[in-house]
Motif scaffolding. Structure first.
Motif, short mmCIF file in Angstrom:
data_model
loop_
_atom_site.label_atom_id
_atom_site.label_comp_id
_atom_site.label_asym_id
_atom_site.label_seq_id
_atom_site.Cartn_x
_atom_site.Cartn_y
_atom_site.Cartn_z
N GLU A 184 4.05 42.42 30.02
CA GLU A 184 4.35 43.76 29.53
C GLU A 184 4.51 43.63 28.02
O GLU A 184 5.59 43.34 27.53
CB GLU A 184 5.65 44.25 30.17
N ILE B 241 5.58 38.62 34.09
CA ILE B 241 6.25 39.25 35.22
C ILE B 241 5.46 38.93 36.48
O ILE B 241 4.32 39.36 36.64
CB ILE B 241 6.35 40.78 35.04
N VAL B 242 6.05 38.19 37.40
CA VAL B 242 5.38 37.81 38.65
C VAL B 242 5.48 38.98 39.62
O VAL B 242 6.57 39.48 39.89
CB VAL B 242 6.03 36.55 39.26
N ASP B 243 4.32 39.42 40.14
CA ASP B 243 4.35 40.50 41.12
C ASP B 243 3.78 40.08 42.47
O ASP B 243 3.82 40.83 43.43
CB ASP B 243 3.65 41.75 40.59
N SER B 244 3.25 38.85 42.55
CA SER B 244 2.72 38.38 43.81
C SER B 244 2.80 36.86 43.86
O SER B 244 2.49 36.19 42.88
CB SER B 244 1.26 38.83 43.95
N ARG C 299 11.59 41.33 28.30
CA ARG C 299 10.47 41.46 29.21
C ARG C 299 9.12 41.56 28.51
O ARG C 299 8.10 41.20 29.08
CB ARG C 299 10.67 42.64 30.15
N SER D 40 0.64 35.62 40.68
CA SER D 40 -0.09 36.57 39.85
C SER D 40 0.92 37.55 39.29
O SER D 40 2.01 37.72 39.83
CB SER D 40 -1.18 37.29 40.64
N GLY D 41 0.57 38.15 38.19
CA GLY D 41 1.48 39.07 37.55
C GLY D 41 0.88 39.60 36.28
O GLY D 41 -0.35 39.65 36.13
N TYR D 42 1.72 39.97 35.35
CA TYR D 42 1.24 40.60 34.13
C TYR D 42 2.24 40.38 33.00
O TYR D 42 3.39 40.03 33.23
CB TYR D 42 1.04 42.10 34.35
#
Length: 173
Positions: free
Chosen positions: A105, A89-92, A84, A101-103
């Motif tokens: 880690e 990491i897709v969060d939307s 990870r 959108s995402g971030y």
């Protein structure tokens, strides 16, 4: 098999049919009509174009999504969790605008710099008037405070890259 059918029946190139995200190819339509697939970032030379996915192909893809794909995702969970730190990491998912959108880690300062730079650019593209106001507009106290905060945010990440030896130079200039 579904990917091969998509390539053969839609005229997509190898890079195009092997890269669409799940949200980019619609579910089968009740009226059995083809679905339009918008290609932009993955299209040849980045030139946006449309192609059509025929109803039988959409049915095959839908079956794949509900069976094999679900099993592959389930089997991959542990390996993906272990990696990870290097994955986005897709969060939307915004299906109307076809955007994710995402971030990241990550503890890698260069990856962090990339992520922050991309966010800065994305904000400018998504909100061009606000971006221009902060970046090139009249320097009111409020806009100057926002511009300074944005600059410090990026400068701190560049400093982290210098601290670990990824980049070289004096960040204070």
């Amino acid at each position: 098999m579904a990917a091969g059918e998509l390539a053969v029946t839609s005229g997509m190139r190898l890079r195009e049919f092997s890269c669409p995200l799940n949200i980019e190819v619609a579910a089968p339509r009740p009226d059995r009509q083809p679905a339009t697939v918008e290609l932009q970032a993955i299209a040849k030379y980045g030139f946006a174009r449309q192609t059509a996915a025929q109803h039988p192909v959409l049915r095959s893809l839908d079956l794949y999504r509900r069976t094999e794909r679900a099993a592959v995702v389930a089997r991959s969970g542990r390996a993906l969790w272990a990696r990870r730190a290097e994955l986005f990491i897709v969060d939307s998912v915004d299906t109307a605008r076809m955007r994710l959108s995402g971030y990241l880690e990550t503890t890698d300062p260069f990856a962090e710099l990339h992520q922050r730079g991309a966010a800065y650019i994305r904000f400018g593209l998504d909100h061009p008037l606000r971006y221009r106001l902060v970046a090139t507009g009249p320097a009111t106290a409020a806009t100057q405070q926002v511009a300074d905060a944005c600059f410090r945010f990026l400068r701190d990440t560049v400093q982290q890259c210098v601290d670990v030896g990824i980049l070289h130079g004096d960040v204070t200039r």
